[in-house]
Design a protein around this motif. Structure first.
Motif, PDB file in Angstrom:
ATOM      1  N   UNK A  27       0.838  -1.208   0.000  1.00 37.41           N
ATOM      2  CA  UNK A  27       0.000   0.000   0.000  1.00 37.41           C
ATOM      3  C   UNK A  27       0.867   1.250   0.000  1.00 37.41           C
ATOM      4  N   UNK A  28       1.924   1.255   0.797  1.00 41.43           N
ATOM      5  CA  UNK A  28       2.823   2.403   0.826  1.00 41.43           C
ATOM      6  C   UNK A  28       3.489   2.615  -0.517  1.00 41.43           C
ATOM      7  N   UNK A  29       3.940   1.525  -1.133  1.00 41.75           N
ATOM      8  CA  UNK A  29       4.629   1.634  -2.414  1.00 41.75           C
ATOM      9  C   UNK A  29       3.705   2.141  -3.514  1.00 41.75           C
ATOM     10  N   UNK A  30       2.507   1.568  -3.617  1.00 38.94           N
ATOM     11  CA  UNK A  30       1.606   1.979  -4.701  1.00 38.94           C
ATOM     12  C   UNK A  30       1.121   3.411  -4.492  1.00 38.94           C
ATOM     13  N   UNK A  31       0.984   3.834  -3.233  1.00 41.66           N
ATOM     14  CA  UNK A  31       0.575   5.217  -2.979  1.00 41.66           C
ATOM     15  C   UNK A  31       1.630   6.195  -3.477  1.00 41.66           C
ATOM     16  N   UNK A  32       2.897   5.911  -3.176  1.00 40.99           N
ATOM     17  CA  UNK A  32       3.967   6.803  -3.621  1.00 40.99           C
ATOM     18  C   UNK A  32       4.150   6.727  -5.133  1.00 40.99           C
ATOM     19  N   UNK A  33       3.983   5.525  -5.705  1.00 38.43           N
ATOM     20  CA  UNK A  33       4.084   5.411  -7.164  1.00 38.43           C
ATOM     21  C   UNK A  33       3.007   6.251  -7.848  1.00 38.43           C
ATOM     22  N   UNK A  34       1.790   6.190  -7.313  1.00 34.62           N
ATOM     23  CA  UNK A  34       0.710   6.978  -7.886  1.00 34.62           C
ATOM     24  C   UNK A  34       0.988   8.470  -7.785  1.00 34.62           C
ATOM     25  N   UNK A  35       1.567   8.899  -6.664  1.00 39.02           N
ATOM     26  CA  UNK A  35       1.902  10.321  -6.513  1.00 39.02           C
ATOM     27  C   UNK A  35       2.987  10.733  -7.514  1.00 39.02           C
ATOM     28  N   UNK A  36       3.945   9.855  -7.737  1.00 41.29           N
ATOM     29  CA  UNK A  36       5.000  10.170  -8.706  1.00 41.29           C
ATOM     30  C   UNK A  36       4.418  10.270 -10.112  1.00 41.29           C
ATOM     31  N   UNK A  37       3.558   9.323 -10.480  1.00 43.74           N
ATOM     32  CA  UNK A  37       2.944   9.359 -11.811  1.00 43.74           C
ATOM     33  C   UNK A  37       2.107  10.621 -11.985  1.00 43.74           C
ATOM     34  N   UNK A  38       1.344  10.961 -10.956  1.00 40.14           N
ATOM     35  CA  UNK A  38       0.524  12.181 -11.033  1.00 40.14           C
ATOM     36  C   UNK A  38       1.393  13.417 -11.211  1.00 40.14           C
ATOM     37  N   UNK A  39       2.492  13.488 -10.453  1.00 38.70           N
ATOM     38  CA  UNK A  39       3.384  14.644 -10.559  1.00 38.70           C
ATOM     39  C   UNK A  39       4.030  14.724 -11.937  1.00 38.70           C
ATOM     40  N   UNK A  40       4.491  13.588 -12.465  1.00 38.50           N
ATOM     41  CA  UNK A  40       5.155  13.587 -13.775  1.00 38.50           C
ATOM     42  C   UNK A  40       4.174  13.984 -14.873  1.00 38.50           C
ATOM     43  N   UNK A  41       2.980  13.389 -14.868  1.00 32.90           N
ATOM     44  CA  UNK A  41       1.984  13.717 -15.897  1.00 32.90           C
ATOM     45  C   UNK A  41       1.566  15.187 -15.788  1.00 32.90           C
ATOM     46  N   UNK A  42       1.394  15.670 -14.558  1.00 33.97           N
ATOM     47  CA  UNK A  42       1.025  17.072 -14.384  1.00 33.97           C
ATOM     48  C   UNK A  42       2.086  18.024 -14.902  1.00 33.97           C
ATOM     49  N   UNK A  43       3.350  17.730 -14.597  1.00 31.94           N
ATOM     50  CA  UNK A  43       4.443  18.599 -15.078  1.00 31.94           C
ATOM     51  C   UNK A  43       4.530  18.562 -16.600  1.00 31.94           C
ATOM     52  N   UNK A  44       4.417  17.381 -17.191  1.00 27.76           N
ATOM     53  CA  UNK A  44       4.470  17.284 -18.650  1.00 27.76           C
ATOM     54  C   UNK A  44       3.294  18.015 -19.297  1.00 27.76           C
ATOM     55  N   UNK A  45       2.114  17.882 -18.682  1.00 33.27           N
ATOM     56  CA  UNK A  45       0.961  18.596 -19.230  1.00 33.27           C
ATOM     57  C   UNK A  45       1.149  20.102 -19.203  1.00 33.27           C
ATOM     58  N   UNK A  46       1.643  20.620 -18.080  1.00 33.14           N
ATOM     59  CA  UNK A  46       1.871  22.071 -17.990  1.00 33.14           C
ATOM     60  C   UNK A  46       2.940  22.507 -18.977  1.00 33.14           C
ATOM     61  N   UNK A  47       3.992  21.687 -19.131  1.00 30.43           N
ATOM     62  CA  UNK A  47       5.054  22.033 -20.078  1.00 30.43           C
ATOM     63  C   UNK A  47       4.518  22.083 -21.511  1.00 30.43           C
ATOM     64  N   UNK A  48       3.697  21.107 -21.881  1.00 34.99           N
ATOM     65  CA  UNK A  48       3.124  21.114 -23.232  1.00 34.99           C
ATOM     66  C   UNK A  48       2.190  22.299 -23.440  1.00 34.99           C
ATOM     67  N   UNK A  49       1.443  22.671 -22.397  1.00 32.99           N
ATOM     68  CA  UNK A  49       0.590  23.853 -22.519  1.00 32.99           C
ATOM     69  C   UNK A  49       1.416  25.114 -22.748  1.00 32.99           C
ATOM     70  N   UNK A  50       2.517  25.231 -22.023  1.00 33.11           N
ATOM     71  CA  UNK A  50       3.353  26.422 -22.187  1.00 33.11           C
ATOM     72  C   UNK A  50       4.004  26.469 -23.560  1.00 33.11           C
ATOM     73  N   UNK A  51       4.327  25.294 -24.115  1.00 39.13           N
ATOM     74  CA  UNK A  51       4.961  25.271 -25.430  1.00 39.13           C
ATOM     75  C   UNK A  51       4.015  25.678 -26.548  1.00 39.13           C
ATOM     76  N   UNK A  52       2.714  25.747 -26.279  1.00 45.82           N
ATOM     77  CA  UNK A  52       1.783  26.214 -27.311  1.00 45.82           C
ATOM     78  C   UNK A  52       1.883  27.716 -27.531  1.00 45.82           C
ATOM     79  N   UNK A  53       2.517  28.420 -26.586  1.00 41.45           N
ATOM     80  CA  UNK A  53       2.704  29.867 -26.754  1.00 41.45           C
ATOM     81  C   UNK A  53       4.018  30.107 -27.482  1.00 41.45           C
ATOM     82  N   UNK A  54       4.012  30.867 -28.562  1.00 39.50           N
ATOM     83  CA  UNK A  54       5.244  31.096 -29.326  1.00 39.50           C
ATOM     84  C   UNK A  54       6.336  31.744 -28.484  1.00 39.50           C
ATOM     85  N   UNK A  55       5.960  32.634 -27.572  1.00 34.86           N
ATOM     86  CA  UNK A  55       6.979  33.309 -26.761  1.00 34.86           C
ATOM     87  C   UNK A  55       7.721  32.333 -25.859  1.00 34.86           C
TER      88      UNK A  55
END
Length: 374
Positions: free
Chosen positions: A123-151
């Motif tokens: 339970x401890x391992x899967x909880x931390x794995x899920x938090x890591x996946x959420x953080x990675x996907x969230x950061x990648x999503x924000x990065x892709x959103x920012x790359x849509x701006x030419x500036x």
């Protein structure tokens, strides 16, 4: 008329297709879940219906927006907004899918495993794995959103030019955060402490309630919460009462008179633990462990299934044993023993016995009379 119907058909068609596809996917998942009750994955995937519909709708509107001929002068801006919505919805969908897979794997493992310690570890391992996946996907999503701006593309190129300096500064500034991050991963896969473990930290006894990548929360017996950085548990000693099995052994100490009936106390202890529902039946004993000129130390040993149960057994043994001694064998309780001091006479200045009058008590009287301390 055509200018009105075209946007209605585009937007209405996109919504209709989204609703139909979402309903079809939900029906398929429901039937699959009914055919495979041994795994909760298909039922958990039904939670992804809403983000899936957002992805479908955003993708359909984004691909067919040019056919509406609406606000053609702001076409690029609207397309960028739709792209940002599509990226956000896709990240939301990926997080929901990963959460369903992780939760399904944990539920299946917990159902088929009787070892509570292993279940808490997973339970401890899967909880931390899920938090890591959420953080990675969230950061990648924000990065892709920012790359849509030419500036942002130009800003990214300038940031890469000074990446060395920024890396040094960021490393120094985030040293503590990175230390806690790696400590959280070490706790998850090093099996040092798990969610649900009973621990003693800084003299406080409690249960591990939550573990994240940066902090750990311990709930004490009186419902207080201690929030501590996870790096503490990788650098400081602490007691983990749940490691190696939840069973525990507890002790109760009695300081009694030397005349206490140890044999009868042993029999009474056996009766008490047999009547105590928290005792697990593994072991019990009563022995004399120490003695002083005035008392002796008697230790009662009991076992229980976990930390909470052993606390209950210790309290019940202490309470009932003292009540039994007080009612049946009051002489066994510790007492302060005093004795009358004999009168003493010392030689006077001329070598004769000095018999000065110190009052009614006479010389040498200390204030103790008839064995009672005044």
């Amino acid at each position: 008329m055509e200018d009105v119907l075209r946007p209605v058909l585009v937007f209405g068609g996109s919504v209709a297709v989204t609703v139909v596809i979402g309903w079809i996917v939900d029906v398929i998942l429901r039937r699959t879940d009914a055919r495979h009750p041994e795994t909760p994955l298909w039922g958990l995937l039904r939670r992804c219906r809403v983000p899936l519909q957002f992805v479908l709708c955003a993708a359909l509107v984004r691909s067919s927006y040019d056919q509406t001929h609406i606000a053609t002068s702001h076409r690029e801006g609207i397309a960028q907004i739709l792209t940002i919505v599509l990226i956000g919805a896709t990240a939301w969908l990926l997080i929901r899918i990963s959460a369903a897979i992780v939760e399904s794997a944990y539920s299946k493992y917990a159902t088929g495993t009787r070892d509570a310690a292993r279940v808490r570890r997973v339970r401890t391992q899967v909880t931390l794995i899920q938090r890591v996946v959420t953080a990675v996907v969230g950061v990648l999503g924000i990065a892709l959103m920012l790359l849509t701006f030419p500036a942002m593309k130009t800003l990214g190129a300038s940031m890469l030019a000074s990446a060395g300096l920024l890396g040094i500064v960021a490393g120094i500034a985030a040293q503590s955060a990175l230390g806690n991050l790696f400590a959280g991963l070490q706790i998850a896969f090093g099996d040092m402490v798990r969610i649900g473990d009973t621990v003693v930290v800084d003299g406080e006894w409690g249960t591990v309630e939550e573990i994240t990548l940066t902090f750990l929360t311990v709930k004490t017996w009186d419902e207080r919460r201690f929030t501590m950085p996870v790096s503490y548990f990788t650098s400081q000693p602490f007691e983990n009462w749940s490691r190696g099995g939840p069973q525990m052994t507890g002790t109760v100490f009695f300081h009694l008179d030397h005349a206490a009936p140890v044999g009868l106390m042993r029999e009474r202890l056996h009766e008490i633990v047999q009547e105590c529902p928290a005792w697990d039946g593994r072991d019990w004993s009563l022995v004399v462990t120490d003695s002083t000129p005035t008392t002796m130390e008697v230790r009662a040993l009991v076992t229980a299934r976990d930390a909470d149960a052993v606390w209950a057994v210790r309290c019940e043994v202490r309470e009932r044993m003292l009540a039994w001694l007080r009612e049946e064998h009051p002489y066994a309780l510790p007492r302060i023993v005093t004795a009358t001091v004999q009168e003493t006479y010392g030689p006077g200045p001329d070598g004769a016995e000095d018999k000065k009058d110190h009052g009614e008590g006479g010389p040498g009287r200390t204030g103790r009379e008839d064995g009672v301390l005044r």
